[in-house]
Design a protein around this motif. Structure first.
Motif, short mmCIF file in Angstrom:
data_model
loop_
_atom_site.label_atom_id
_atom_site.label_comp_id
_atom_site.label_asym_id
_atom_site.label_seq_id
_atom_site.Cartn_x
_atom_site.Cartn_y
_atom_site.Cartn_z
N ASP A 145 0.75 -1.20 -0.16
CA ASP A 145 -0.03 0.06 -0.10
C ASP A 145 1.01 1.30 0.09
O ASP A 145 1.57 1.43 0.76
CB ASP A 145 -0.84 0.03 1.35
CG ASP A 145 -1.92 1.16 1.03
OD1 ASP A 145 -1.91 1.93 0.78
OD2 ASP A 145 -3.02 0.68 1.68
N PRO A 146 0.68 1.95 -1.06
CA PRO A 146 1.59 3.33 -1.09
C PRO A 146 1.35 4.28 -0.12
O PRO A 146 2.13 5.19 0.30
CB PRO A 146 1.46 3.70 -2.41
CG PRO A 146 0.20 3.42 -2.94
CD PRO A 146 0.10 2.06 -2.28
N ASN A 147 0.18 4.26 0.22
CA ASN A 147 -0.30 5.24 1.51
C ASN A 147 0.01 5.08 2.84
O ASN A 147 0.61 5.80 3.55
CB ASN A 147 -1.95 5.44 1.20
CG ASN A 147 -2.28 6.03 -0.15
OD1 ASN A 147 -1.72 7.01 -0.86
ND2 ASN A 147 -3.40 5.42 -0.80
#
Length: 540
Positions: A148-150
């Motif tokens: 997950d990049p967030n």
């Protein structure tokens, strides 16, 4: 079945380039889809014409009933083929969209089964569909993971994942992004064909598939269609006959009168029937749309313990156990509530009560929509069902006559129920147009089926002149003008909450227009997602 084939089909034309298509839409896979479409497309069209003709007869006054010509099947002593070991224990199944992170969470949830849903829980943008098929391939190869990049979190499938079952889209749907001879291919054959072509042999080699859920079936002729598709596809893929196992969702009113016949047609490939309760309520409204004796009260008053829903659930158990297959309970729409312990416990209590009712009736398993609810449902079934299932528990003492399957729930149409239906229909459809098929609204997980109930109830109440009980106790006739006011008020509320930019990015204007047109149409549209599909493709 011999492998005699119709003339070679024209090669499919793919109208969109989306990520993952090079892995999914290979020339060989597309040739397999073209073969299925060429062989079965005309048959499928004839079945949809038959659906329309049956509905016309019901609109003119005929009511659903058991079929006299299939009495011997209903009364006969026979059982379906044995259920494979991998499907013996299905006490808790989790369902959800084919989004990558959600699939990993569902596979790791502790549920016995995960149903990867290409239908009601997935907004069918071409990007979503191809990404879902790519995720199935990665699951096959052990490479289904997500960073997950967030949040920076990493997601990986654990050592003991849930058993995978795929639900393709319904027979009525078309995949308009893939054409053969300038005509869209069947969405059902597209979803089924791609998943089987890429994953069928690998799943069969481990004894864990390929398994499917079949949605929206209305008649045993449609079950016969799927059986013939299975037979042909297995021969083409080099799989032993009977390798494919399907669970049929009994989520249409006509299908409730043909359960034995549906099992009979799929007897070599069937593993169970499922109570698709939300679609079933929608189908009840849609099928009996012209009959004012079957107008339903608020959705919250249409409960499983009463009237046609209770009878329908009892018949699923009775038929399944007589034929040696699983009776699967329905979805509990309540979901956990963060940062509100009281509301969260209320949601859990609703799920416990629902699952206790199901296991007590004899169901062999149930559905949940959220990983946190898996242990809640598991605890109930573990306490009440020590074995892997309850198939040996007969329910032949239940005598079910047609009138019981049609008995409407009693109650009232309220101002609160009216406003809730308007809000849910618009909010869900706006999210659907943004690519989200499973949407939490007021602590309930809404999908296409619950949105269909909302707009179908609005149509039914308008068509039959329902009297609405207002919050102050007075009564008011529901009219098209009042509907317009309610939709306008909902738009103002959304604008206030999101601002103009959020309103337009959310496609709320398109959603409100589609809902209003569906509710005020002279004839109740079969599916609101059909006109919405054109808008979704334009936005995709």
């Amino acid at each position: 079945m011999a492998l005699d084939r119709p003339p070679p089909a024209l090669p499919p034309i793919v109208l969109r380039a989306v990520p993952g298509a090079d892995h999914v839409l290979t020339p060989e896979a597309l040739a397999f889809i073209a073969d299925l479409q060429g062989r079965f497309g005309l048959r499928l069209h004839a079945l949809m014409v038959a659906r329309g003709r049956r509905q016309e007869r019901i609109d003119r006054g005929e009511l659903p009933d058991y079929l006299p010509q299939t009495k011997e099947i209903r009364q006969g002593i026979w059982r379906a083929a044995d259920i494979p070991d991998a499907l013996e224990d299905r006490r808790v199944e989790i369902t959800g969209p084919v989004d990558r992170k959600m699939m990993i969470n569902a596979l790791n949830s502790g549920a016995k089964v995960f149903m990867a849903d290409f239908e009601d829980a997935t907004a069918p943008s071409f990007a979503n569909l191809i990404a879902g098929q790519k995720n199935l391939i990665d699951y096959r190869d052990g490479t289904l993971d997500y960073d997950d990049p967030n949040s920076g979190k990493s997601y990986r499938v654990g050592a003991n994942p849930a058993l995978l079952i795929v639900r393709p889209r319904g027979l009525h749907m078309q995949e308009s992004n893939v054409l053969i001879g300038a005509q869209p291919v069947s969405a059902a054959l597209f979803d089924f064909g791609l998943s089987l072509f890429h994953n069928g042999r690998a799943l069969a080699a481990t004894g864990r598939g390929p398994f499917y859920y079949l949605p929206k079936i209305e008649a045993h002729g449609e079950a016969r269609f799927w059986n013939e598709v299975f037979v042909y596809a297995q021969e083409r893929m080099g799989l032993a006959q009977g390798t494919i196992k399907a669970t049929v969702l009994i989520e249409t009113l006509p299908a409730a009168f043909e359960m034995d016949e549906i099992v009979w047609e799929l007897r070599d490939h069937i593993a169970g029937l499922n109570c698709g309760r939300w679609d079933y309520i929608f189908s009840y409204i849609k099928t009996l749309r012209n009959h004012d004796a079957y107008v339903l009260p608020d959705r919250s008053q249409v409960v499983m313990e009463d009237a046609f829903l209770a009878t329908y659930a009892a018949r699923v158990v009775k038929v399944c156990h007589r034929r040696g297959i699983h009776a699967m309970g329905g979805m509990s729409a309540a979901i956990p509530v963060k940062d509100d312990p009281a509301a969260n416990e209320e949601a859990f209590a609703k799920v416990r009560a629902d699952k206790k009712r199901e296991v007590g009736m004899g169901f062999d398993g149930c559905w949940v929509a959220h990983p946190d609810l898996v242990p809640v449902a598991q605890e109930v079934f573990d306490a009440e069902m020590p074995g892997p299932n309850q198939i040996r528990k007969p329910r032949q003492e239940w005598r079910i006559v047609p009138a019981m399957l049609l008995k409407p729930h009693q109650g009232s149409v309220t101002e609160a129920g009216l406003r809730t239906n308007v809000e849910v229909a618009i909010e869900y459809l706006a999210n659907w147009l943004q690519g989200r098929g499973a949407v939490p609204i007021h602590n309930m997980m809404e999908d296409a089926a619950t949105a269909e109930i909302s707009r179908a109830q609005l149509w039914q109440w308008l068509r039959h002149g329902a009297t609405v009980t207002m919050d102050d106790g007075s009564e008011r006739l529901f009219t098209a003008e009042w509907l317009g006011e309610l939709i306008q008020n909902e738009i103002v509320a959304i604008l206030t909450r999101l601002g103009p930019n959020g309103f337009h990015r959310g496609h709320y204007a398109s959603a409100a227009r589609i809902v209003q047109e569906a509710v005020t149409a002279p004839t109740l549209p079969d599916f609101i997602t059909t006109p919405a599909q054109d808008v979704l493709n334009a936005l995709d």
